[in-house]
Write a protein that holds these residues in place. Structure first.
Motif, PDB file in Angstrom:
ATOM      1  N   HIS A  46       0.634  -6.658  -0.340  1.00  0.00           N
ATOM      2  CA  HIS A  46       0.216  -5.767   0.739  1.00  0.00           C
ATOM      3  C   HIS A  46      -0.012  -4.352   0.209  1.00  0.00           C
ATOM      4  O   HIS A  46      -1.000  -3.695   0.525  1.00  0.00           O
ATOM      5  CB  HIS A  46       1.294  -5.763   1.819  1.00  0.00           C
ATOM      6  CG  HIS A  46       0.773  -5.353   3.158  1.00  0.00           C
ATOM      7  ND1 HIS A  46       0.999  -6.071   4.288  1.00  0.00           N
ATOM      8  CD2 HIS A  46       0.027  -4.294   3.533  1.00  0.00           C
ATOM      9  CE1 HIS A  46       0.410  -5.487   5.306  1.00  0.00           C
ATOM     10  NE2 HIS A  46      -0.183  -4.392   4.879  1.00  0.00           N
ATOM     11  N   GLN A  47       0.887  -3.907  -0.623  1.00  0.00           N
ATOM     12  CA  GLN A  47       0.760  -2.542  -1.153  1.00  0.00           C
ATOM     13  C   GLN A  47      -0.454  -2.401  -2.050  1.00  0.00           C
ATOM     14  O   GLN A  47      -1.149  -1.388  -2.025  1.00  0.00           O
ATOM     15  CB  GLN A  47       2.027  -2.162  -1.916  1.00  0.00           C
ATOM     16  CG  GLN A  47       3.248  -2.082  -1.022  1.00  0.00           C
ATOM     17  CD  GLN A  47       4.458  -1.558  -1.778  1.00  0.00           C
ATOM     18  OE1 GLN A  47       4.478  -0.438  -2.243  1.00  0.00           O
ATOM     19  NE2 GLN A  47       5.469  -2.395  -1.919  1.00  0.00           N
ATOM     20  N   PHE A  48      -0.699  -3.435  -2.851  1.00  0.00           N
ATOM     21  CA  PHE A  48      -1.879  -3.378  -3.721  1.00  0.00           C
ATOM     22  C   PHE A  48      -3.149  -3.256  -2.882  1.00  0.00           C
ATOM     23  O   PHE A  48      -4.055  -2.488  -3.202  1.00  0.00           O
ATOM     24  CB  PHE A  48      -1.984  -4.634  -4.593  1.00  0.00           C
ATOM     25  CG  PHE A  48      -0.950  -4.691  -5.684  1.00  0.00           C
ATOM     26  CD1 PHE A  48      -0.384  -3.535  -6.194  1.00  0.00           C
ATOM     27  CD2 PHE A  48      -0.549  -5.901  -6.226  1.00  0.00           C
ATOM     28  CE1 PHE A  48       0.570  -3.573  -7.194  1.00  0.00           C
ATOM     29  CE2 PHE A  48       0.399  -5.955  -7.227  1.00  0.00           C
ATOM     30  CZ  PHE A  48       0.961  -4.789  -7.707  1.00  0.00           C
ATOM     31  N   PRO A 102       1.636 -13.504   7.872  1.00  0.00           N
ATOM     32  CA  PRO A 102       0.782 -13.090   8.995  1.00  0.00           C
ATOM     33  C   PRO A 102       0.011 -11.783   8.782  1.00  0.00           C
ATOM     34  O   PRO A 102      -1.149 -11.703   9.186  1.00  0.00           O
ATOM     35  CB  PRO A 102       1.766 -12.970  10.158  1.00  0.00           C
ATOM     36  CG  PRO A 102       2.881 -13.895   9.805  1.00  0.00           C
ATOM     37  CD  PRO A 102       2.993 -13.850   8.318  1.00  0.00           C
ATOM     38  N   PRO A 103       0.587 -10.756   8.163  1.00  0.00           N
ATOM     39  CA  PRO A 103      -0.200  -9.518   8.003  1.00  0.00           C
ATOM     40  C   PRO A 103      -1.489  -9.708   7.222  1.00  0.00           C
ATOM     41  O   PRO A 103      -2.369  -8.856   7.276  1.00  0.00           O
ATOM     42  CB  PRO A 103       0.750  -8.582   7.243  1.00  0.00           C
ATOM     43  CG  PRO A 103       2.097  -9.080   7.559  1.00  0.00           C
ATOM     44  CD  PRO A 103       1.965 -10.564   7.703  1.00  0.00           C
ATOM     45  N   TYR A 114       4.914  -8.442   0.016  1.00  0.00           N
ATOM     46  CA  TYR A 114       4.918  -7.001   0.264  1.00  0.00           C
ATOM     47  C   TYR A 114       4.219  -6.268  -0.878  1.00  0.00           C
ATOM     48  O   TYR A 114       3.508  -5.285  -0.669  1.00  0.00           O
ATOM     49  CB  TYR A 114       6.347  -6.496   0.450  1.00  0.00           C
ATOM     50  CG  TYR A 114       6.421  -5.063   0.929  1.00  0.00           C
ATOM     51  CD1 TYR A 114       5.564  -4.591   1.927  1.00  0.00           C
ATOM     52  CD2 TYR A 114       7.337  -4.179   0.391  1.00  0.00           C
ATOM     53  CE1 TYR A 114       5.624  -3.282   2.363  1.00  0.00           C
ATOM     54  CE2 TYR A 114       7.415  -2.859   0.824  1.00  0.00           C
ATOM     55  CZ  TYR A 114       6.548  -2.417   1.808  1.00  0.00           C
ATOM     56  OH  TYR A 114       6.606  -1.121   2.237  1.00  0.00           O
ATOM     57  N   MET A 115       4.418  -6.782  -2.073  1.00  0.00           N
ATOM     58  CA  MET A 115       3.750  -6.204  -3.230  1.00  0.00           C
ATOM     59  C   MET A 115       2.236  -6.336  -3.058  1.00  0.00           C
ATOM     60  O   MET A 115       1.484  -5.388  -3.269  1.00  0.00           O
ATOM     61  CB  MET A 115       4.194  -6.972  -4.466  1.00  0.00           C
ATOM     62  CG  MET A 115       4.452  -6.128  -5.668  1.00  0.00           C
ATOM     63  SD  MET A 115       4.981  -7.166  -7.025  1.00  0.00           S
ATOM     64  CE  MET A 115       6.567  -6.464  -7.369  1.00  0.00           C
ATOM     65  N   GLN A 138      -3.349  -2.154   0.122  1.00  0.00           N
ATOM     66  CA  GLN A 138      -3.334  -0.893   0.845  1.00  0.00           C
ATOM     67  C   GLN A 138      -3.957   0.224   0.015  1.00  0.00           C
ATOM     68  O   GLN A 138      -4.617   1.103   0.538  1.00  0.00           O
ATOM     69  CB  GLN A 138      -1.881  -0.582   1.157  1.00  0.00           C
ATOM     70  CG  GLN A 138      -1.675   0.421   2.254  1.00  0.00           C
ATOM     71  CD  GLN A 138      -0.179   0.557   2.516  1.00  0.00           C
ATOM     72  OE1 GLN A 138       0.560  -0.420   2.505  1.00  0.00           O
ATOM     73  NE2 GLN A 138       0.273   1.764   2.723  1.00  0.00           N
TER      74      GLN A 138
END
Lengths: 657, 480
Positions: free
Chosen positions: A519-521, A545-546, A516-517, A523
């Motif tokens: 992913h945020q980076f 998967p994302p 999730y971290m 983003q």
């Protein structure tokens, strides 16, 4: 600090023998020898060693001509000048095919005595007399000299800085008014004179400024006159000081820096790697000053030593030559001996032991001595051989992992990247200037020198970060914080971050399942887009998967990765999606039909195959006026399959219109 | 509580009633399996004044429906029951624990002449299962955020404790449910992210890392600006519900004094020689008060081994809010809070003004914001990012939309269609009111656009949406 005699080793024996013979005792060493080992003194540098033989031969030949006061080569060892009397200087050519017979020049001024002479180029020489200076050009072929310029002025003593070709004359009765002259290409420039403030003004006036207390040197590319101001009992000061006067080519000479020695006694000065080194004899230690290091707690230009006083690293004289016995231990050399003579910028001569040394600064011990890491970095970044030391300091800070070290890490990164950025900018503007052609002042611009202080991302990666992220005993939180801090610092300096740093971040995040971290980076585009990064993300899809979506987005933004997007979609069996995408970017006409038909057939969806097949037939029709595929497209197999599924009549017929 | 909003329909004396909460109850059939013990099954019942037997009857009915439908599909029991007057939603968040919400359908009361009682028309089709199904799930998530699972309460103190906790939590929480303003956004339960440039984002990262390093008690940090998320140290699902709490409950409660101005407690604090605007939104309101209590709300988030209990410290300076989460096993002291205040206050104040400055610069670059021809809702299932130009700022009491509820209903319907299939698709609808409504689904993303161009044809609408995608969503992969 340590002493090196690397350039000297082979000539050591000869020189030593020569000195000890008393031909050139310490007393006989004229002040002009300050250039010894420099550009125009003895040819001591490597490559010019054979000359020592010539000098020795020469010296042995002129035994009967009186005591040699001073002997100096012109720049490039072309002409040797020898002073034996107070009136004249003799010259010998060392240029092949030129007459070797000596020729002589008497000083022009009546009743003047020559205090010394200095070479300012390969064939220009300045005589300094007690009544002024005389600037000559030497014609070795004609074996004569021509007076270019002279100036009358009462001289007590003089100093010469060969690097800048500036002569400093001590004038007036007290000797504290200094008059500099600069020489360049046959021209002599009188620079503005200045006065050294004496601690005590003697009455009656007498010579109070000794030449021993004055030295000239270039520090950070600027010429300075250093004045060793001794402690005086009458003035309430805790110790001696070194006062630096900045001597610009043009303009007024100004008192610019005061170095606090905080002690008294006998001192000597050297300049090494733009540091002012002050040797203190009685304590047998040396102090190091960096005039660029700002001291917040001091007045603007007052400096305290960077490091606590330390002794020069002990030097052992290796016994070599035929007399040496292998088992005999090297003899330790007496440091800070009273027989030492110190010359600018970094030369120490031990007359008693017959050694000439270059002083060097050893950086690693400084790391322990300077607690403030920011200050340490400032100090190290200005040194010549600093790269490995800086990198090891970085590793140390990260390893120590004390609480609150993150701000320190940030400061250090910022300082490194500041220098890195300045270099990149200089490189960039140089490239731009070269590209714009020689017409627009490109000739004036020199290619920027990449000093060791330029520590780029690959240095950091190789020597510090990659090993650091491998460490098992460090919390992943700290590792990520450090990497982000480095990336932040690079960004702050507008430096493009290399993708291997991003890969390091991703690797660390993935290893700790911090998706999730990650992913945020992504983003917030902290990890900048690139094809390698997009591919790395694709490979993460099975665990996260994302990552698939992130990767596609990135490829889309790159706008040069349409082929990759098609591949990704086809591999996901999104044949229609791929087809629609390729159409939307207007590349439908050029794609390989076979690739799409392969993918469509693999799905096992007959209607999909039909649609894709027809779509390409339509394309063919539009492009070539015929729906059939070219042999080069290798679609025969698919045509056959289509016929088999839907029959011959389902094929599009060439339009007759 | 009946939510009535009478509307004057054209000419006639019609009265319109919006949907409202009829009842809400939680039960566990295993707690009272024998006849005569049915009451024991009921853990919570709203409204509480309902007669006992009716409660038992209603619970029994639900139990029966769920049991009955299970015979058709054992893995997917019934989710909702449609009746003329109301609709019931069933949700089993933990094994054997059922939450049931009964919503009364919107209705129109038409007066009759001749003194007859008015006829009531129920609008059975107005309520969307997806929306209210999501509302029920949200109720549970919110309970779980502050109390942990039902099972946990049972373990800790048996049924009594659970009943007590449910009572305490839902009594207040149900009052804040505004069923008439629930819509597609509740289905998404998304997070609005604050748009930010890379450099400012990295500065925030740096700030978070430093604070976590110097105050090592802090386990997780989240960072918000203008009620929008920038950084979450929590996992996505926990952040989703915490975000919901912050933006719909905590922040709105504290925004009023800020807006009030003159009497606001917002006076800069001075720490050392630094001026700052930091203050605690949870915990002590005034650090200098000697009586101040250093108690913070506790929240439960998922962890490797089930869940962990944390103190929730919300600290705000101007528009920037930082949530610090600390293991509940640690006692928080005045010392710690003062340390946090003096460390975070000045830095957060500085960051807040940095962000604000960047934000204004970016806005200026992108040009003055024109009122666009269209309104849209965007949602990405992958990162829960949502963006809506339809919704006004949410306040504690209401969530305002700028479009007619009918259009919102169409959006909800399209969403239901999307949920049915995995494939990417696009749906274009022309609404009764001449608006065009477009729904697009690409991979994990959904986009809903409402266009106000009544004379446009299908092709033009399609072009318009393409243009919108190219300008608003040019940096993501959106299939046409």
């Amino acid at each position: 600090m340590k002493l090196t005699s690397r350039c000297l080793r082979c000539v050591q024996a000869e020189l030593r023998a020569w000195w000890l013979k008393g031909r050139m005792t310490k007393a006989a060493l004229p002040s002009g020898t300050s250039s010894l080992g420099g550009k125009n003194g003895f040819p001591l540098k490597k490559g010019s060693e054979p000359n020592i033989q010539t000098i020795l031969m020469f010296c042995s030949r002129m035994d009967d001509r009186g005591e040699v006061k001073c002997i100096k080569f012109s720049i490039g060892n072309k002409i040797l000048a020898v002073q034996r009397t107070l009136k004249s200087v003799d010259f010998i050519n060392f240029i092949p095919d030129y007459p070797h017979t000596e020729f002589s020049q008497e000083c022009k001024t009546k009743n003047a005595s020559v205090l010394g002479f200095c070479w300012t180029s390969w064939n220009e020489v300045v005589f300094v007399t007690d009544q002024g200076i005389e600037f000559y050009q030497v014609f070795p072929d004609k074996r004569s000299l021509k007076l270019l310029k002279s100036q009358n002025i009462n001289v007590n003593w003089y100093q010469y800085c060969p690097e800048t070709a500036v002569i400093l004359l001590s004038t007036t009765v007290q000797g504290n008014v200094l008059q500099p002259f600069a020489f360049r290409n046959g021209a002599m420039t009188k620079m503005s004179k200045f006065e050294i403030e004496l601690p005590v003004v003697p009455k009656p006036a007498k010579l109070s400024l000794s030449e021993r207390d004055i030295a000239m040197a270039t520090i950070y590319g600027q010429l300075y006159v250093m004045y060793l101001k001794h402690h005086s009992r009458t003035v309430n000061s805790p110790g001696a000081e070194v006062v630096l006067y900045h001597l610009p080519r043009e303009g007024i000479c100004k008192k610019s820096h005061v170095l606090k020695l905080n002690t008294t006694g006998k001192f000597a000065l050297n300049i090494v790697d733009n540091l002012v080194v002050v040797h203190h004899q009685s304590s047998q230690t040396s102090l190091i000053f960096d005039i660029k290091l700002k001291e917040p707690e001091c007045a603007v230009n007052t400096h305290q030593p960077v490091l606590p006083a330390r002794s020069i690293h002990p030097y052992r004289i290796p016994l070599s030559g035929p007399a040496a016995v292998p088992t005999q231990p090297p003899v330790p050399c007496q440091l800070y001996s009273s027989s030492w003579s110190v010359f600018q910028p970094d030369i120490i001569i031990s007359a008693s032991e017959g050694y000439l040394w270059y002083l060097q600064v050893r950086l690693p011990p400084a790391v322990r001595l300077l607690q403030d890491k920011g200050k340490l970095m400032d100090f190290l970044l200005r040194r010549r051989d600093c790269k490995m030391v800086i990198l090891s300091v970085c590793s140390q800070i990260l390893e120590a992992q004390e609480n609150g070290s993150l701000p320190v890490v940030a400061t250090v990164f910022d300082k490194l990247n500041q220098v890195y950025k300045e270099y990149l900018e200089a490189e960039q503007s140089y490239t731009a200037a070269v590209e714009s052609g020689p017409t627009r002042g490109a000739a004036a611009q020199k290619r920027p020198v990449r000093t060791q202080a330029v520590i780029d991302q690959s240095d950091m990666y190789t020597h510090v970060l990659s090993a650091f992220t491998e460490r098992k005993d460090v919390s992943h939180k700290f590792i990520i914080a450090v990497l982000m801090e480095y990336i932040r610092s690079l960004n702050q300096n507008q430096i493009t971050v290399q993708h291997y740093l991003y890969e390091l971040v991703i690797k660390t995040l993935v290893q700790n399942s911090l998706f999730y971290m990650l992913h945020q980076f992504l983003q917030y585009h902290v990890l900048s887009d690139s094809k390698p990064l997009a591919c790395l993300l694709l490979s993460l899809e099975s665990t996260y998967p994302p990552a698939h979506q992130l990767s596609l987005d990135m490829l889309k933004r790159l706008s040069t990765a349409n082929d990759e997007i098609v591949e990704v979609l086809l591999s996901k069996q999104q044949v229609l999606g791929a087809l629609r995408f390729i159409r939307s970017v207007g590349a439908h006409d050029n794609v390989s039909a076979r690739k799409f038909l392969d993918a469509a057939r693999q799905t096992g969806d007959q209607m999909l195959f039909y649609t894709v097949f027809r779509s390409f037939q339509q394309r063919n029709q539009r492009l070539r006026g015929n729906p059939s595929f070219n042999p080069g497209e290798h679609c025969e197999e698919h045509v056959a399959y289509f016929k088999q599924l839907f029959g011959e009549q389902a094929l599009m017929k060439p339009s007759t219109v | 509580m009946l939510m009535i909003s009478p509307k004057m329909a054209s000419g006639a004396q019609e009265k319109q009633f919006t949907q409202s909460l009829l009842s809400f109850f939680i039960y566990n059939p295993t707690l009272g399996p024998r006849e005569g013990e049915e009451e024991k099954k009921i853990l919570f019942y709203h409204p509480s004044e309902v007669e006992k037997n009716e409660k038992i009857r209603n619970v029994g009915l639900c139990e029966a429906i769920v049991q009955f439908t299970r015979t058709f599909c054992p893995t997917k029991p019934a989710k909702s029951l449609h009746t003329q007057k109301n609709r019931q939603f069933f949700f089993e968040p933990e094994e054997h624990f059922w939450i049931v919400m009964v919503v009364r359908n919107p209705m129109i009361e038409k007066p009759n002449k001749d003194g007859k009682p008015p006829t009531i028309e129920y609008q059975e089709e107005e309520i969307l299962d997806t929306v209210y199904g999501a509302v029920v799930r949200q109720c549970y998530s919110m309970y779980k955020l502050f109390n942990g699972t039902f099972g946990r309460a049972m373990e800790a103190g048996g049924v009594e404790l659970l009943i007590q906790k449910l009572e305490k939590f839902f009594y207040r929480y149900l009052q804040t449910l505004h069923l008439q303003s629930c819509d597609l956004l509740d289905v998404f339960g998304g997070i609005s992210f604050f748009p930010l440039d890379k450099m400012t984002y990295l500065k925030i990262q740096s700030f978070v890392n430093r604070v976590e390093e110097s105050l090592s008690l802090i386990k997780y940090t989240s960072f918000l600006y203008n009620d929008q998320l920038i950084w979450s140290g929590l996992e996505q699902d926990d952040m989703r519900i915490l975000y919901k709490y912050l933006t719909t409950s905590l922040f709105p409660r504290h925004s009023e004094p800020e807006l009030a101005g003159r009497d606001s407690p917002l006076r800069p604090e001075v720490t050392g020689n630094l001026l700052h605007y930091g203050r605690f939104l949870t915990g002590p309101t005034n650090l200098k008060d000697p009586e101040a209590k250093f108690r913070f709300p506790k929240i439960f988030v998922s962890a490797e081994d089930g869940y962990e209990e944390l103190h929730l410290i919300v600290y705000k300076a101007m528009s920037a809010a930082a949530c610090f989460m600390i293991s509940a096993s640690v006692e928080l002291t005045r010392d710690f809070c003062e340390q946090l205040d003096s460390l975070v206050g000045p830095q957060l104040t500085l960051l807040a003004s940095d962000i604000c400055e960047q934000f204004t610069i970016n806005r200026r670059i992108s040009g003055p914001e024109k009122e666009p021809q269209f309104k849209f809702i965007y949602f990405n299932h992958m990162n829960l990012a949502e963006k809506s130009t339809i919704h006004m700022r949410k306040t504690a009491s209401v969530c305002l939309t700028s479009v007619h509820p009918d259009l919102m209903k169409i959006l909800g319907d399209i969403n239901c269609d999307f949920a049915r299939v995995d494939e990417d698709e696009e749906i274009i609808v022309k609404a009764m009111t001449d608006y065009w409504v477009v729904g697009k689904k690409s991979d994990q993303r959904e986009l809903y656009v409402i266009l106000n161009q009544k004379n446009a044809n299908l092709i033009e609408v399609n072009e318009e949406v393409k243009r919108l995608c190219a300008t608003q969503f040019n940096n993501i992969f959106f299939l046409d």
